[in-house]
Every structure is written in structure tokens, then in C-alpha cells.
Design a protein around this motif. Structure first.
Motif, mmCIF file in Angstrom:
data_model
loop_
_atom_site.group_PDB
_atom_site.id
_atom_site.type_symbol
_atom_site.label_atom_id
_atom_site.label_comp_id
_atom_site.label_asym_id
_atom_site.label_seq_id
_atom_site.Cartn_x
_atom_site.Cartn_y
_atom_site.Cartn_z
ATOM 1 N N ASN A 106 0.814 -1.217 0.000
ATOM 2 C CA ASN A 106 0.000 0.000 0.000
ATOM 3 C C ASN A 106 0.848 1.268 0.000
ATOM 4 N N VAL A 107 2.044 1.178 0.545
ATOM 5 C CA VAL A 107 2.964 2.324 0.485
ATOM 6 C C VAL A 107 3.335 2.614 -0.974
ATOM 7 N N SER A 110 0.586 4.293 -2.713
ATOM 8 C CA SER A 110 0.561 5.721 -2.357
ATOM 9 C C SER A 110 1.629 6.499 -3.132
ATOM 10 N N LYS A 125 -4.460 6.647 1.760
ATOM 11 C CA LYS A 125 -3.954 5.273 1.677
ATOM 12 C C LYS A 125 -2.966 5.001 2.815
ATOM 13 N N LEU A 126 -2.099 5.964 3.073
ATOM 14 C CA LEU A 126 -1.073 5.809 4.109
ATOM 15 C C LEU A 126 -1.680 5.819 5.506
ATOM 16 N N LYS A 127 -2.561 6.770 5.776
ATOM 17 C CA LYS A 127 -3.165 6.874 7.114
ATOM 18 C C LYS A 127 -4.003 5.637 7.445
ATOM 19 N N ASN A 129 -3.314 2.704 6.789
ATOM 20 C CA ASN A 129 -2.445 1.583 7.165
ATOM 21 C C ASN A 129 -1.716 1.789 8.492
ATOM 22 N N LEU A 149 5.507 4.857 6.826
ATOM 23 C CA LEU A 149 4.181 5.438 6.562
ATOM 24 C C LEU A 149 4.150 6.923 6.910
ATOM 25 N N GLN A 152 6.269 8.998 4.500
ATOM 26 C CA GLN A 152 5.589 9.204 3.220
ATOM 27 C C GLN A 152 4.463 10.235 3.345
ATOM 28 N N ILE A 153 3.776 10.237 4.481
ATOM 29 C CA ILE A 153 2.748 11.266 4.720
ATOM 30 C C ILE A 153 3.403 12.643 4.746
ATOM 31 N N ASN A 156 4.200 13.801 1.252
ATOM 32 C CA ASN A 156 3.014 14.246 0.514
ATOM 33 C C ASN A 156 2.563 15.642 0.953
#
Length: 477
Positions: A106-107, A110, A125-127, A129, A149, A152-153, A156
């Protein structure tokens, strides 16, 4: 000849056997190729691993090879191929319960969303997970995945220019990693990356001292990122640039360009060309300024074409992703309604007369029709609002609300670009030439030119109203 025939069975026996252990060793090698930015070699290796894993029916080998291929293609901006391998991963979880690898999958999804500037979808998608990551029992894996995660947030939010949120999530990574009993290579790598991101966020907020603090903090982390160290040189160059230390800025940018080129990170390379060109302009070195400006424009044009193709390819994935929970909810709702109707029918049969029952059914249908109209109106208003804001999510949301529109257009003209599909969508929504020009920041004359081009591509005659043609396209065979 007899000599060869005698030894041939021995030669066959001597060939190395494909075993799970041998595949695992090759998968480890893939990680080193990733760090070095050798994505072409990484793809070649994992295609070979995948073939061998299939030959001995080794689920872990298949799963990890799919993941590595998806990640490598994502780093090459080939999001359609990346999504293809991510899709192949999903059935593998039936044979191998690996929650951590599902989160890692899923990462990458994203990352593909971020690549086409769908930052909100990437963040969702990240949140989503973060909670499953919290329940992973292995401490090292849990800290690693949560760190990835959150990092990556952070990335973004920087792309969205929401630097306060980026700072919040970046700091939460540092806080999270403090709980780890031992900082291994993976955790230190994550720490260094997020610290550099925090420095970048502060730089964009013009907090140069804070940016330098985070740069020094990142440099103190006991890990080297190989060619990915270009990020540290880029940030250092920007800090020198902000302080008007132009010679130092150029030195840093040149080193960053060298490293980014090695790993073929073309997006950062284009950004670096723009930065170093601006510095040369400030120092009056017009020759160097024009040289790097030309490189920037050339690379940027190539990336723009890639983005157009990727947006077109990835919109379908986004719609499919959003339809999954909708399909589940619709099926669940169907069974609930069915059970409710059956129960009501029994009660009605014994309690009410036939006339009252008919009236009730009519009322229910009328209420359902009203609710459906309300939902359609809300969806229409949401699409209109996204269009007015020129939001990157407009195209995907439009496709979700009007799923037949784009396929009908592409059936007539398969070569339509994503920008042309968006323009058709705006015409379908009945936006005037003046409105489209205002929302997309172009001149009204350009909009009229686009209409004429579309007429030719879609064979719309001059006496046909293009707006009515767009409205009627879903009725065409």
C-alpha cells in the motif's frame, strides 16, 4: 563423443538447484540494488527470481518479487507497470499471511498516487495503514513500517505545500523511532530521510536556521544513503543560496546533480537544474544560466509527457480502488434491504390490508427515488467544485460519477490525451468558454482553439452543438 555422453548426466546433476534459500539470497541482493538506484538491474534480477519462484511454487519468492518489481517501476515513473505488479501481489496473500508486506504494498500504491499529484488519495492510503502497522507484534518491523508510513505522509504534505502538517508528521516519525530499542540500518535510513524532509519544510517556510538545524541533525545520523545523499547536498545548496553564499550553493548543487543523475531521479534532477540556473543568473553567469535552463526545460517537457500518460493509466486504478468498498457496502445493503423486505412482507401480510401495503410500497419507492436524486445532486456538486478549483482529483472523481463517459470517448478516439479528456469533461458539465479559461488559467481564445481541435478528432460536425454532443455521448452505441 562417448566421453561427452558419459559425463552429460553428471553435468546435469551439477547444475545449481533452485531452492527457497537461494531465492531469498537473491532477494537480499535486490535490496542493495535499490539503495544504489540500479532499478534496471533490480527489474532484471526480480523477473528471474519470479520465474524461479513460480517453478518451485514458492509463495514468498513470488510475493517479494512482485513487490520489488512494483517498487522499481514506481521509481522509474512507470506507474502503470508498477500497479500491474501490485495487483499480482494481492492474490498471494491467500497463500502467505504477511501483514507487513501488505502494508508495504500500500505504500507503493501511495507513491504511485503521489507521482500523478493525487496527494490526498496517497495520504488516505497511508493513514489507513497506520492502525494495522500498530498491531504488528515484531518491534523492529512495527517501528520500521510506522516510520515509513509517517515519512511518506510527510513527503506528501510537502508536495501539497502544507508545511505545518509536514512538520507535525515529520516530528512524529522522530518521536516514534525513539521507542525502538535498537536503531538498525533501516531505521537510521528512515530517520535521516525524514530529518532532511523537515529541513526542506522549514526552508519553504523561510526558517533558514531551523532548516540548517535539521540538515546538521541528518548529517549526524550514522548512515550513508549512497547516491541518495543528493537530498542532503540539495538542501545544503538551498541554505547557502538563501544566505547568498552562491559559490557554495553551486558546489552543492553540482554534487547533488551528479548523484541524482546516477540513480536516474529525473524529477529531482529537473528541480536541481532549475535551482542552479537561478543561482548562475544571480551571479551574472549567463552562459551557465542558459545551459542549465535548457536542461531544465528539456527534462521538464519529457516529464510532463510522462505525467500525462501516467494520469490516464492510473485514473482507472483509482476508480477501481474506490469502487471496492462501495461494492461491499452495496452488497451488504442489498442483503439488509432484502431481509428487511421479507420481514416486513410477513408482518404486512398478517397486519395490514392489501391497499395499505401498496401505499407503503409506493411511499418507500418514492423516498428511495428522492434519496437517489439527492446523492446524484451531491456527487454532481462535488465534481463541479473540484473542476472550479482545478483540483488534481477532478478527473478521477468525474470518472467515478460518470463511468461510461471516458470509455465512450476513447472508443471513438483512443489517442485522446488526459488533458483532452479533462476538457471534454468540462464541456459535459456545461462550463462556458469563459469559465473554462478562468478555471484552467488560459486565454478564452485558446479554449476555442481546443474546441476546434476536438471537433476534428471526434468528427463533430460544425453544425452540431459540442455541448449537446458531449451530453449525448453516453447514449451512443
Amino acid at each position: 563423443m562417448k566421453f561427452f555422453i558419459f559425463f552429460f548426466p553428471l553435468l546435469l546433476f551439477a547444475q545449481p538447484k533452485t531452492t527457497p534459500k537461494a531465492i531469498d539470497e537473491r532477494l537480499k541482493k535486490s535490496n542493495f540494488l535499490l539503495v544504489d538506484g540500479k532499478t534496471d538491474d533490480m527489474i532484471t534480477l526480480n523477473l528471474s527470481v519470479l520465474k524461479d519462484a513460480k517453478s518451485i511454487d514458492y509463495p514468498k519468492g513470488r510475493l517479494y518479487a512482485y513487490y520489488n518489481l512494483a517498487l522499481a517501476f514506481s521509481m522509474q515513473y512507470k506507474y502503470n507497470k508498477s500497479n500491474y505488479y501490485l495487483k499480482l501481489m494481492e492474490p498471494e496473500f491467500k497463500y502467505m499471511d504477511d501483514e507487513s508486506q501488505e502494508i508495504a504494498m500500500n505504500v507503493v500504491y501511495s507513491m504511485n498516487y503521489r507521482g500523478i499529484k493525487m496527494y490526498d488519495e496517497a495520504i488516505k492510503k497511508l493513514k489507513k495503514n497506520l492502525i494495522p502497522a500498530d498491531h504488528i507484534k515484531n518491534d523492529s518491523t512495527r517501528y520500521s513500517l510506522k516510520g515509513i508510513l509517517l515519512t511518506q505522509i510527510t513527503r506528501n504534505y510537502i508536495e501539497k505545500k502544507n508545511y505545518d502538517s509536514a512538520t507535525h508528521y515529520g516530528k512524529s516519525v522522530i518521536q516514534e523511532l525513539k521507542g525502538a530499542k535498537k536503531m538498525d540500518i533501516g531505521l537510521n535510513t528512515n530517520l535521516k530521510i525524514v530529518t532532511l524532509l523537515l529541513g526542506e519544510a522549514k526552508l519553504h517556510q523561510n526558517k533558514i536556521d531551523s532548516a540548517e538545524f535539521y540538515l546538521k541533525s541528518a548529517q549526524s545520523v550514522p548512515i550513508q544513503l549512497g547516491n541518495n545523499e543528493f537530498a542532503a547536498f540539495k538542501l545544503s545548496g538551498q541554505i547557502h543560496d538563501a544566505r547568498k553564499h552562491y559559490d557554495s550553493a553551486v558546489t552543492d548543487y553540482e554534487k547533488a546533480i551528479e548523484l541524482a543523475a546516477k540513480i536516474k531521479n529525473f524529477r529531482k534532477l529537473a528541480e536541481l537544474y532549475g535551482l542552479i540556473s537561478a543561482v548562475h543568473e544571480k551571479t551574472g553567469q549567463s552562459g551557465n544560466q542558459k545551459k542549465y535552463e535548457l536542461k531544465y526545460n528539456t527534462l521538464n517537457d519529457s516529464l510532463r509527457k510522462i505525467d500525462e500518460n501516467n494520469l490516464k493509466d492510473t485514473v482507472g486504478l483509482l476508480v477501481e480502488e474506490k469502487q471496492k468498498p462501495l461494492e461491499y457496502r452495496n452488497n451488504l445493503l442489498f442483503y439488509i434491504i432484502l431481509a428487511g423486505i421479507m420481514g416486513t412482507a410477513v408482518i404486512v401480510f398478517f397486519v395490514y390490508k392489501r391497499i395499505r401495503n401498496k401505499n407503503k410500497v409506493l411511499n418507500v419507492k418514492e423516498q428511495e427515488a428522492q434519496e437517489l436524486n439527492q446523492k446524484l445532486n451531491f456527487a454532481f456538486e462535488e465534481v463541479i467544485l473540484l473542476a472550479k478549483k482545478n483540483d488534481p482529483e477532478f478527473l478521477a472523481r468525474f470518472q467515478e460519477v460518470y463511468p461510461e463517459f471516458f470509455p465512450k470517448l476513447l472508443k471513438i478516439e483512443p489517442q485522446l490525451l488526459s488533458t483532452e479528456l479533462k476538457f471534454c469533461a468540462l464541456l459535459f458539465l456545461n462550463f462556458s468558454t469563459k469559465d473554462i479559461a478562468a478555471y484552467t488559467f488560459v486565454q478564452p481564445q485558446s479554449i476555442q482553439t481546443r474546441k476546434n481541435r476536438l471537433r476534428k478528432k471526434l468528427n463533430i460536425t460544425s453544425d452540431e452543438d459540442i455541448y449537446i454532443w458531449m451530453q449525448n455521448i453516453t447514449n451512443k452505441a
